[in-house]
Design an enzyme around this catalytic site. Structure first.
Site, PDB file in Angstrom:
ATOM      1  N   GLN A 192     -21.866  31.650   7.816  1.00  0.00           N
ATOM      2  CA  GLN A 192     -21.166  31.579   6.528  1.00  0.00           C
ATOM      3  C   GLN A 192     -21.875  32.453   5.491  1.00  0.00           C
ATOM      4  O   GLN A 192     -21.223  33.141   4.706  1.00  0.00           O
ATOM      5  CB  GLN A 192     -21.112  30.124   6.032  1.00  0.00           C
ATOM      6  CG  GLN A 192     -20.267  29.211   6.912  1.00  0.00           C
ATOM      7  CD  GLN A 192     -20.369  27.742   6.489  1.00  0.00           C
ATOM      8  OE1 GLN A 192     -21.161  27.379   5.622  1.00  0.00           O
ATOM      9  NE2 GLN A 192     -19.568  26.892   7.114  1.00  0.00           N
ATOM     10  N   ARG A 222     -18.063  19.695   5.307  1.00  0.00           N
ATOM     11  CA  ARG A 222     -18.496  18.830   4.208  1.00  0.00           C
ATOM     12  C   ARG A 222     -17.544  17.648   4.023  1.00  0.00           C
ATOM     13  O   ARG A 222     -17.969  16.534   3.736  1.00  0.00           O
ATOM     14  CB  ARG A 222     -18.584  19.658   2.917  1.00  0.00           C
ATOM     15  CG  ARG A 222     -19.042  18.872   1.710  1.00  0.00           C
ATOM     16  CD  ARG A 222     -19.165  19.736   0.468  1.00  0.00           C
ATOM     17  NE  ARG A 222     -20.200  20.752   0.593  1.00  0.00           N
ATOM     18  CZ  ARG A 222     -20.562  21.589  -0.382  1.00  0.00           C
ATOM     19  NH1 ARG A 222     -19.959  21.533  -1.556  1.00  0.00           N
ATOM     20  NH2 ARG A 222     -21.501  22.487  -0.195  1.00  0.00           N
ATOM     21  N   TRP A 242     -20.946  27.344 -10.196  1.00  0.00           N
ATOM     22  CA  TRP A 242     -21.069  26.577  -8.929  1.00  0.00           C
ATOM     23  C   TRP A 242     -19.731  26.267  -8.260  1.00  0.00           C
ATOM     24  O   TRP A 242     -18.680  26.376  -8.867  1.00  0.00           O
ATOM     25  CB  TRP A 242     -21.897  25.329  -9.119  1.00  0.00           C
ATOM     26  CG  TRP A 242     -21.517  24.292 -10.129  1.00  0.00           C
ATOM     27  CD1 TRP A 242     -21.987  24.212 -11.417  1.00  0.00           C
ATOM     28  CD2 TRP A 242     -20.656  23.142  -9.951  1.00  0.00           C
ATOM     29  NE1 TRP A 242     -21.468  23.087 -12.026  1.00  0.00           N
ATOM     30  CE2 TRP A 242     -20.655  22.414 -11.158  1.00  0.00           C
ATOM     31  CE3 TRP A 242     -19.910  22.656  -8.878  1.00  0.00           C
ATOM     32  CZ2 TRP A 242     -19.919  21.228 -11.335  1.00  0.00           C
ATOM     33  CZ3 TRP A 242     -19.172  21.477  -9.046  1.00  0.00           C
ATOM     34  CH2 TRP A 242     -19.185  20.780 -10.261  1.00  0.00           C
ATOM     35  N   TYR A 284     -30.744  16.477  -5.512  1.00  0.00           N
ATOM     36  CA  TYR A 284     -30.137  16.830  -4.233  1.00  0.00           C
ATOM     37  C   TYR A 284     -30.897  16.157  -3.086  1.00  0.00           C
ATOM     38  O   TYR A 284     -32.103  16.388  -2.913  1.00  0.00           O
ATOM     39  CB  TYR A 284     -30.122  18.356  -4.019  1.00  0.00           C
ATOM     40  CG  TYR A 284     -29.234  19.121  -4.992  1.00  0.00           C
ATOM     41  CD1 TYR A 284     -28.320  18.472  -5.826  1.00  0.00           C
ATOM     42  CD2 TYR A 284     -29.301  20.506  -5.079  1.00  0.00           C
ATOM     43  CE1 TYR A 284     -27.517  19.176  -6.714  1.00  0.00           C
ATOM     44  CE2 TYR A 284     -28.486  21.218  -5.955  1.00  0.00           C
ATOM     45  CZ  TYR A 284     -27.608  20.544  -6.777  1.00  0.00           C
ATOM     46  OH  TYR A 284     -26.819  21.247  -7.647  1.00  0.00           O
TER      47      TYR A 284
END
Ligand code: NDP
Length: 319
Positions: free
Chosen positions: A292, A230, A209, A54
């Site tokens: 969020q 995103r 996920w 990541y």
């Protein structure tokens, strides 16, 4: 927050957990990460997911710096990382689960996280070019050296997971105990069908996920791609097709009234839908900002709202 056993393993994970893919470093610096991790931890989250790959290792650095600042008691939370993609070019250092890569890479991850050990270490993908036996031995050795407590797989074929378990049992090695698969209203086949045997026969755990399909299941892509989402990030063009697909957006629109009747936001509804599946140990949530996290954590209030009528209404949307 409730806690579920990671399959048959002794460890318990919060029903909702928090992961760093895309967000840490790219969308969230240390201050924002501290804020989001605090909101998650305060809501009862005890599991924070990461991966070597990541943000090219920066995500582990950001989480490590945040945890240092937060100073939480180490026993009160779990951290994972995942190995496979590699950070360096070269025949032995990319897209691999060979022994040399695994034993060296875990040290890099621990250094970036500023930790002596991770709680869970995943093989981020399967490597068909390395014998599964070599990978099982390497993961066992990492655990024996105290650098990880449990290990697992991510997006492996069910048959390969069974092979890994059987090798470990034959040699009395640490077995993999958890899979990390995609699971959301759109992507559920592998979790729902292929892996069934793993949960029932082997007591395999699961940390799932992209529960919101990268944000699609919040309804935010209805009118195009918001500039702060995103879908608008540089380098994530490959996601845009899924986030703007007309058929998928029509399904999202059809889910909205079902969520509304439940009194949930679409995000909360979609997260809670994942959790009504008893084979899910923990749903990995993601967020780019603290609001969020706050909204998503309230999803646990809706886990028991998926009555047969509601499930039927959802099936109708996806039939
Ligand atoms: P989601 O599908 O839930 O997508 C999260 C993104 O959706 C956020 O970053 C945010 O993006 C948007 N979002 C979240 N909540 C809301 C909300 N309430 N309202 C509006 N927008 C919202 O999860 P991820 O894809 O992030 O996956 C979660 C975790 O799973 C990852 O962090 C990682 O730990 C793990 N993972 C593992 C993989 C593997 O191969 N093992 C692969 C992928 C993820 P934005 O604001 O930018 O629009």
């Amino acid at each position: 927050m409730n806690y579920r056993h990671l399959g048959r393993a002794g460890i318990q994970v919060s029903e909702l957990s928090f992961g760093s893919w895309v967000t840490f470093h790219t969308q969230a610096g240390i201050d924002s990460t501290v804020e989001m991790m605090t909101a998650a931890y305060d809501a009862g989250v005890n599991f924070f997911d990461n991966a070597e790959g990541y943000a090219g290792g920066k995500s582990e650095e950001v989480m490590g710096a945040a945890l240092k600042r937060l100073g939480w008691r180490r026993g009160s939370y779990l951290v994972s990382t995942k190995l496979f993609w590699g950070l360096h070019e070269g025949p032995n250092e990319q897209n691999t689960l060979n022994r040399k890569y695994l034993l060296e890479s875990i040290d890099g991850s621990l250094a970036r996280l500023g930790m002596d050990y991770v709680d869970l270490l995943y093989c981020h993908r399967a490597d068909p070019t390395t014998p599964i036996e070599e990978t099982v031995w390497a993961m066992h050795n990492i655990i024996e050296r105290g650098k990880a407590l449990y290990w697992g797989t991510s997006e492996w074929e069910a048959a390969d997971i069974v092979t890994a378990i059987e090798i470990a049992e034959r040699h009395h090695l640490h077995k993999p105990v958890v899979e990390q698969p995609v699971y959301n209203l759109f992507d559920r086949h592998r979790f729902g069908a292929d892996y069934d045997r793993l949960y029932k026969e082997f007591g395999y755990g699961s940390t799932t996920w992209s529960p919101l399909a990268s944000g699609l299941l919040t309804g935010k892509y209805k009118a195009g791609i918001p500039s702060d989402s995103r879908g608008a990030l540089e380098g994530y063009g490959w996601l845009q097709e899924q986030l703007t697909d007309a058929d998928r957006l029509a399904k999202v629109a059809a889910l909205e009234p079902i969520a509304r009747d439940m009194g949930a936001s679409l995000a909360q509804f979609s997260l809670a839908w994942c959790l009504q599946n008893p084979h899910v140990s923990s749903v990995l949530t993601g967020a780019s900002r603290v609001e969020q996290v706050r909204e998503n954590m309230k999803a646990i209030a809706f886990i028991d709202s998926f009555t047969p009528d509601v499930m039927q209404a959802i099936d109708k949307v996806f039939e």
